[in-house]
Design an enzyme around this catalytic site. Structure first.
Site, PDB file in Angstrom:
ATOM      1  N   HIS A  35       0.838  -1.204   0.000  1.00 38.79           N
ATOM      2  CA  HIS A  35       0.000   0.000   0.000  1.00 38.79           C
ATOM      3  C   HIS A  35       0.875   1.256   0.000  1.00 38.79           C
ATOM      4  CE1 HIS A  35      -2.811  -2.840   2.264  1.00 38.79           C
ATOM      5  NE2 HIS A  35      -3.548  -2.469   1.240  1.00 38.79           N
ATOM      6  N   ARG A 185      -3.857 -10.032   4.159  1.00 40.09           N
ATOM      7  CA  ARG A 185      -4.229 -11.368   4.668  1.00 40.09           C
ATOM      8  C   ARG A 185      -3.018 -12.169   5.151  1.00 40.09           C
ATOM      9  NH1 ARG A 185      -8.034 -10.684   0.559  1.00 40.09           N
ATOM     10  NH2 ARG A 185     -10.188 -10.937   1.222  1.00 40.09           N
TER      11      ARG A 185
HETATM   12  P1  AMP Z   1      -6.576  -3.588  -0.466  1.00 42.30           P
HETATM   13  O1  AMP Z   1      -6.399  -2.845   0.813  1.00 42.30           O
HETATM   14  O2  AMP Z   1      -6.179  -5.020  -0.398  1.00 42.30           O
HETATM   15  O3  AMP Z   1      -7.916  -3.354  -1.102  1.00 42.30           O
HETATM   16  O4  AMP Z   1      -5.523  -2.956  -1.479  1.00 42.30           O
HETATM   17  C1  AMP Z   1      -5.540  -1.575  -1.766  1.00 42.30           C
HETATM   18  C2  AMP Z   1      -4.671  -1.343  -2.989  1.00 42.30           C
HETATM   19  O5  AMP Z   1      -3.333  -1.745  -2.722  1.00 42.30           O
HETATM   20  C3  AMP Z   1      -5.151  -2.158  -4.205  1.00 42.30           C
HETATM   21  O6  AMP Z   1      -5.075  -1.362  -5.362  1.00 42.30           O
HETATM   22  C4  AMP Z   1      -4.167  -3.283  -4.234  1.00 42.30           C
HETATM   23  O7  AMP Z   1      -3.966  -3.818  -5.536  1.00 42.30           O
HETATM   24  C5  AMP Z   1      -2.902  -2.611  -3.736  1.00 42.30           C
HETATM   25  N1  AMP Z   1      -1.976  -3.600  -3.215  1.00 42.30           N
HETATM   26  C6  AMP Z   1      -2.242  -4.584  -2.317  1.00 42.30           C
HETATM   27  N2  AMP Z   1      -1.160  -5.350  -2.119  1.00 42.30           N
HETATM   28  C7  AMP Z   1      -0.181  -4.842  -2.918  1.00 42.30           C
HETATM   29  C8  AMP Z   1       1.187  -5.206  -3.181  1.00 42.30           C
HETATM   30  N3  AMP Z   1       1.757  -6.246  -2.579  1.00 42.30           N
HETATM   31  N4  AMP Z   1       1.874  -4.469  -4.068  1.00 42.30           N
HETATM   32  C9  AMP Z   1       1.305  -3.413  -4.694  1.00 42.30           C
HETATM   33  N5  AMP Z   1       0.031  -3.019  -4.491  1.00 42.30           N
HETATM   34  C10 AMP Z   1      -0.703  -3.730  -3.623  1.00 42.30           C
END
Ligand code: AMP
Length: 279
Positions: A35, A185
């Protein structure tokens, strides 16, 4: 840094000075370096940066997954303050889905494969919440991770189709030293599962190496990855896919350009990862 909840408060800050550019990073919190890499890019590209934190109930097709999803708002706030974010938007469920809410955004073809098959309703939940976040915030640019490759592609399609003003920026996947893609996760994995979870990246790397060595047969690439995952006793395959990166339709024969992706359960925890080849 301001922390706001309401739509009115977001709009007031966003439009205080209309000549400034704004980046928005939509998240579900439990922030990690993946993030933060999006936030850092947003800080480089824009005058001001906002991060939204909202665990979106309508994108969870599995109640247990929603209930166990990690929440750590205080730690998230500290991390974002350190980076120099201007606004954190933490909308309530009531703000996002007021009583009698009944309007959804559905991107059709591209959501019918991959996560769309494995998690019915998930993509519609994502496109609906992202529509509302973009509509309220009206960022100059919004940042998404390649980690969720289908989500990024679907949002780009939606923004084109519905003529949203924001530019969609897709940033590379951040990984732990052993290759595991960072994910909120991951904290739910016990130490043995955490070790087993490296199998996703190992399988993807094996497919990439084969493709770089000239292997183009999609079925064969999937067989290679399946064998590696099946050799890990704690892993259970949900799907393994080699798809066209443009329309996300499964490739049956020769792969010249491909999105190689997978969803794998490690114990009870479902992990996804992907790489592209030839793109
Ligand atoms: P989430 O909180 O899982 O909904 O993720 C929020 C944003 O962060 C989304 O656009 C995800 O694709 C991005 N994201 C999550 N994990 C990663 C990662 N390991 N590398 C780059 N972006 C990520």
């Amino acid at each position: 840094m301001e922390i706001v909840e309401s739509i009115e408060a977001v709009r007031a800050i966003r439009w205080q000075n209309p000549s400034l550019t704004w980046g928005l990073v939509p998240t579900m919190g439990a922030l990690h370096e993946g993030h933060l890499s999006l936030v850092r890019q947003a800080l480089i590209d824009n005058d001001r940066v906002g991060v939204s934190i909202f665990v979106n109930p309508i994108q969870f097709n599995d109640r247990a997954d929603l209930e166990r999803y990690p929440r750590q708002i205080e730690q998230d706030t500290r991390m974002l303050a350190e980076l120099g974010v201007d606004v954190i938007w933490v909308p309530s469920e009531q703000t996002m889905y007021p009583a009698r809410f009944q309007t959804y955004v559905d991107v059709e073809l591209m959501t019918r494969s991959l996560e769309g098959v494995a998690r019915p309703g998930h993509m519609r939940g994502v496109t609906t919440v992202v529509s509302k976040l973009l509509h309220v915030f009206e960022p100059t640019r919004a940042y998404f991770g390649q980690k969720d490759a289908q989500q990024a592609a679907v949002i780009q399609q939606m923004v084109r189709d519905l003529a949203f003003r924001s530019e969609i920026m897709v940033c590379p996947t951040w990984r732990e030293a052993d290759g595991l893609a960072m994910s909120s996760r991951n904290v739910l994995l016990d130490p043995v599962e955490r070790q087993a979870a490296t199998v996703l990246y190992r399988a993807l790397m094996t497919a990439q190496r084969a493709w770089l060595n000239g292997e183009r047969n999609a079925q064969y690439l999937k067989t290679l990855m399946t064998e590696i995952i099946q050799a890990e006793p704690l892993a259970r395959i949900d799907y393994i896919s080699v798809a066209d990166p443009a329309d996300l339709i499964e490739i049956e024969r020769q792969v010249e350009q491909g999105l190689i992706s997978m969803a794998v359960y490690i114990g009870k925890i479902r992990l996804i990862d992907n790489i592209t080849v030839g793109v």
